[in-house]
Design a protein around this motif. Structure first.
Motif, PDB file in Angstrom:
ATOM      1  N   SER A 572       3.340  37.096  17.742  1.00 52.66           N
ATOM      2  CA  SER A 572       3.459  35.659  17.946  1.00 52.66           C
ATOM      3  C   SER A 572       4.591  35.059  17.112  1.00 52.66           C
ATOM      4  N   THR A 573       4.861  35.629  15.930  1.00 53.25           N
ATOM      5  CA  THR A 573       5.984  35.110  15.134  1.00 53.25           C
ATOM      6  C   THR A 573       7.312  35.487  15.777  1.00 53.25           C
ATOM      7  N   ASP A 574       7.355  36.644  16.450  1.00 56.21           N
ATOM      8  CA  ASP A 574       8.542  36.993  17.233  1.00 56.21           C
ATOM      9  C   ASP A 574       8.730  36.018  18.392  1.00 56.21           C
ATOM     10  N   VAL A 575       7.613  35.627  19.034  1.00 55.53           N
ATOM     11  CA  VAL A 575       7.680  34.669  20.135  1.00 55.53           C
ATOM     12  C   VAL A 575       8.231  33.332  19.636  1.00 55.53           C
ATOM     13  N   PHE A 576       7.804  32.912  18.429  1.00 56.68           N
ATOM     14  CA  PHE A 576       8.316  31.665  17.861  1.00 56.68           C
ATOM     15  C   PHE A 576       9.838  31.740  17.697  1.00 56.68           C
ATOM     16  N   ALA A 577      10.312  32.838  17.146  1.00 58.92           N
ATOM     17  CA  ALA A 577      11.757  33.009  16.967  1.00 58.92           C
ATOM     18  C   ALA A 577      12.473  33.023  18.312  1.00 58.92           C
ATOM     19  N   PHE A 578      11.844  33.638  19.328  1.00 62.07           N
ATOM     20  CA  PHE A 578      12.455  33.652  20.651  1.00 62.07           C
ATOM     21  C   PHE A 578      12.532  32.239  21.230  1.00 62.07           C
TER      22      PHE A 578
END
Length: 717
Positions: A572-578
């Motif tokens: 989910s933190t990767d999704v935020f960065a995306f």
């Protein structure tokens, strides 16, 4: 066959014609007056016999040609009746080479005469049964990395101009892959695991129908009478391999067998697949080979080929097959090889010894016993030093807190690479870190920059990546050095990076957290396709496991608010960065900027406010000059906001993101309405956490201080 037919025709025509002419001559003997009348008749009869002779001769020729269409054998390909295209070529020795070490290339070789598989003009059905066997060799550019493989192909056409290299094996592209209108059947010898096609591994045989997603596949093994079943075989070993393919139309069964060349055909096929080819193939088909390379290349060879439509294909004579260049075996020197005669002077010996010590010191590396298992992924410092001409500034691609990145060309293969030098001062965690680097070297996806391997030397760790000729995306977005990207290119890049993240999160054998998704870490290949790179901060864990708490790493402006509180990186933190990355690409602005109005400093806040006022499209990059698909721009902006939600549970997964971008799902407006309820309200606790990820102390999204690899190694690894 043809010579015998010619003789037969001549005999029949000569006997009949001689008898008739003799009778006519007898009538005209002794000055018979009938003779003058019979002269034109005699001439006409001779002409009729000549015409009959020609027709019969052509009939026999056509019969022989038909048999030639249905059966042929090539023990080497000198003078072969083949149609070649792409980079395929036949060497003077008779060796057929489909591909070489050129990147992203295709090679085709097809028998030029079509096979008729429909009822013939006489009404007699033509059998679909066939038998073929051939010998191939795959010589990879690097010991453990290769091009994508070879496919024996049955196709209604020899025109593959629209086909794409790499994982499509030179047969299809993204728009026609999977269409029943292709009418193509192939047996793939695949050496790269492509998640998109659900490949079982990177060394398998598959049966493909109109698509690179195999209807049946198996790891490459063979049955040996001496050694038993399931004897493993490596396609990219560089050794000749023989393949047998047999189709029985009555049983509707396709059998594929494989074994090292020189080994008898196994008693048990590797694949035995029920399939009705009459429902797939068209009336007329061609048979041949298709091959492709990708980011890494291989020399793909075919040494011999036998084919039969009416029975068992003839055996190839292995002793007559052409030779091919074998893979180079790496040669590691444990000491300077010096041959000194007994009479050599002590002075010369001293000079040579001193020179050796200096040279060894120059290329000295750190090697420990536990690194033996990572041998294939380890590069020698000497090769990397030569590749970059001594790490000269003229080959410097970029620099930052992480270290420096250089372009280089590996001397052994002429392969272009990017080499990142990262400092490290501690041995703590190094074994685990190198283990993860080696694991990520096995990642295979068209939208990921290939991590080829590593090297350790003194206080440096060197990571070797595939080189991307167009550099990083941020230079196209924020620098006048590069041309402006149009909307179609940007949208394709977003979809590509999303596909790469989906592969990391869900489709590989472990979960991979990238932890530093941003425009500067998205590199563009020769065709301006986006590839996510820089796995220096990435972490791996098993599917279903809970990632461990870690120190906060990443780049300001892309950090999810929960990272500042709990320090736990998740998908989910990767999704935020995306999400921040999506807004960055659509708006042509960095996530945080000090320049401009206060309300425009934080990109996600600005886009959200403009959306509430019904003017979200006004945030689009001015460099696009309004030339974009409004529906796609609006989708990207709103999806970027949703991915940037302060509540991790409200963010979509990367699979959902792909569905939205592909148009397979509609972005729910109700979720976006919920974003505004507490996302940017200054009295809200979530808002306070959210703002923590956007400190206004940097105008260009500076990276959190990571001056050494120790910082990485102490991140809970």
């Amino acid at each position: 066959m043809v010579a015998e037919g010619d003789t037969a025709v001549a005999m029949v025509v000569d006997v009949d014609l001689d008898e008739v002419v003799e009778d006519l001559d007898s009538l005209g003997a002794h000055n018979n007056p009938v003779h003058l009348f019979l002269l034109p008749v005699k001439f006409a009869i001779v002409q009729i016999f000549i015409l009959h002779n020609a027709v019969l001769y052509l009939s026999i020729k056509l019969l022989a040609l038909t048999q030639d269409e249905n059966q042929f054998i090539y023990n080497g390909f000198r003078g072969a009746n083949l149609h070649l295209d792409g980079i395929a070529q036949i060497h003077p020795s008779g060796l057929l080479q489909l591909t070489n070490t050129s990147k992203q290339q295709i090679g085709h070789a097809f028998y030029q005469l079509p096979l008729k598989v429909n009822p013939s003009s006489t009404g007699l059905p033509q059998s679909l049964s066939f038998s073929t066997n051939f010998v191939i060799a795959m010589v990879p550019e690097l010991p453990t990395f290769s091009g994508h493989g070879i496919a024996f192909t049955i196709s209604p056409s020899m025109d593959f101009k629209r086909a794409v290299a790499s994982y499509y094996l030179g047969l299809f592209n993204s728009s026609n892959n999977g269409l029943s209108s292709n009418h193509v059947v192939a047996v793939e010898l695949d050496t790269v695991k492509s998640a998109e096609f659900e490949d079982i591994n990177d060394n398998h045989v598959g049966i493909d129908v109109n698509s690179l997603k195999s209807i049946a596949s198996a790891p490459v093994t063979y049955f040996s009478d001496k050694e038993g079943p399931n004897k493993s075989l490596v396609l990219i070993s560089g050794n000749p391999i023989q393949v047998w393919i047999d189709y029985d139309e009555v049983e509707k069964l396709l059998n594929v067998s494989i074994a090292p060349a020189g080994t008898p055909k196994p008693n048990h096929p590797l694949l035995s697949t029920p399939i009705d080819l009459s429902l797939i193939l068209l009336d007329s088909v061609y048979v041949g080979f298709s091959s492709a390379t990708g980011a890494v290349a291989s020399n793909h060879y075919v040494l011999g080929w036998s084919f039969n439509r009416s029975g068992q294909a003839q055996r190839l004579e292995l002793s007559k097959l052409p030779s091919f260049p074998r893979p180079r075996k790496s040669r590691h020197k444990s000491g300077l090889e010096i041959t000194v005669s007994v009479t050599a002077s002590a002075l010369l010996t001293t000079i040579i010894t001193v020179a050796y010590i200096v040279r060894k010191k120059k290329y000295e590396e750190i090697r420990e016993d536990w690194e033996r298992e990572f041998g294939p992924q380890r590069f020698s410092y000497k090769d990397l030093y030569k590749a970059t001409k001594g790490f000269k500034d003229e080959d410097l691609l970029g620099a930052g807190g992480f270290g420096k990145v250089y372009r280089g060309v590996l001397p052994s293969s002429n392969m272009k690479v990017a080499i990142k030098k990262v400092s490290h001062d501690s041995k703590q965690g190094m074994k685990e870190f190198v283990n993860e680097i080696a694991s990520m070297g096995r990642l295979r996806h068209r939208n990921l920059v290939q991590l080829l391997g590593y090297c350790r030397r003194r206080g440096e760790l060197l990571l070797v990546y595939d080189h991307m000729p167009n550099g990083s995306l941020d230079k196209f977005l924020f620098s006048n050095e590069k041309p402006n990207l149009n909307w179609a290119q940007r949208y394709r890049i977003l979809k590509g990076v999303a596909s790469g993240l989906l592969y990391l999160h869900e489709e590989w054998e472990q979960v991979v957290l990238h932890r530093d998704v941003k425009a500067s870490n998205v590199l563009l290949d020769a065709d301006l396709n986006g590839r996510l790179g820089d796995f220096g901060l990435a972490r791996l864990y098993d599917h279903g496991a809970n990632p461990q708490t870690t120190y906060v790493v990443g780049t300001v402006g892309y950090l999810a608010p929960e990272l500042a509180k709990a320090g736990k990186a998740t998908t989910s933190t990767d999704v935020f960065a995306f999400g921040a990355f999506m807004l960055e690409v659509a708006c042509g602005r960095r996530p945080t900027e000090l320049q401009g109005l206060v309300e425009e400093m934080v990109l996600v806040e600005w886009v959200f406010e403009r959306w509430k006022k019904g003017a979200i499209l006004e945030t689009g990059d001015p460099r696009l000059e309004g030339d974009y698909v409004a529906e796609e721009m609006e989708l990207v902006l709103k999806l970027g906001l949703l991915c940037s939600h302060p509540n991790p549970a409200a963010r979509p997964s990367m699979r959902q993101v792909m569905q939205y971008l592909d148009g397979d799902a509609i972005l729910p407006e109700i979720l976006l309405d919920g974003v505004g309820a507490g996302m940017f309200g200054m009295s809200d606790e979530a808002s306070a956490e959210f703002v923590m990820s956007f400190p206004l102390t940097s105008g260009k999204g500076s990276a959190i201080s990571m001056s050494s690899t120790d910082s990485i190694l102490h991140c809970g690894r």
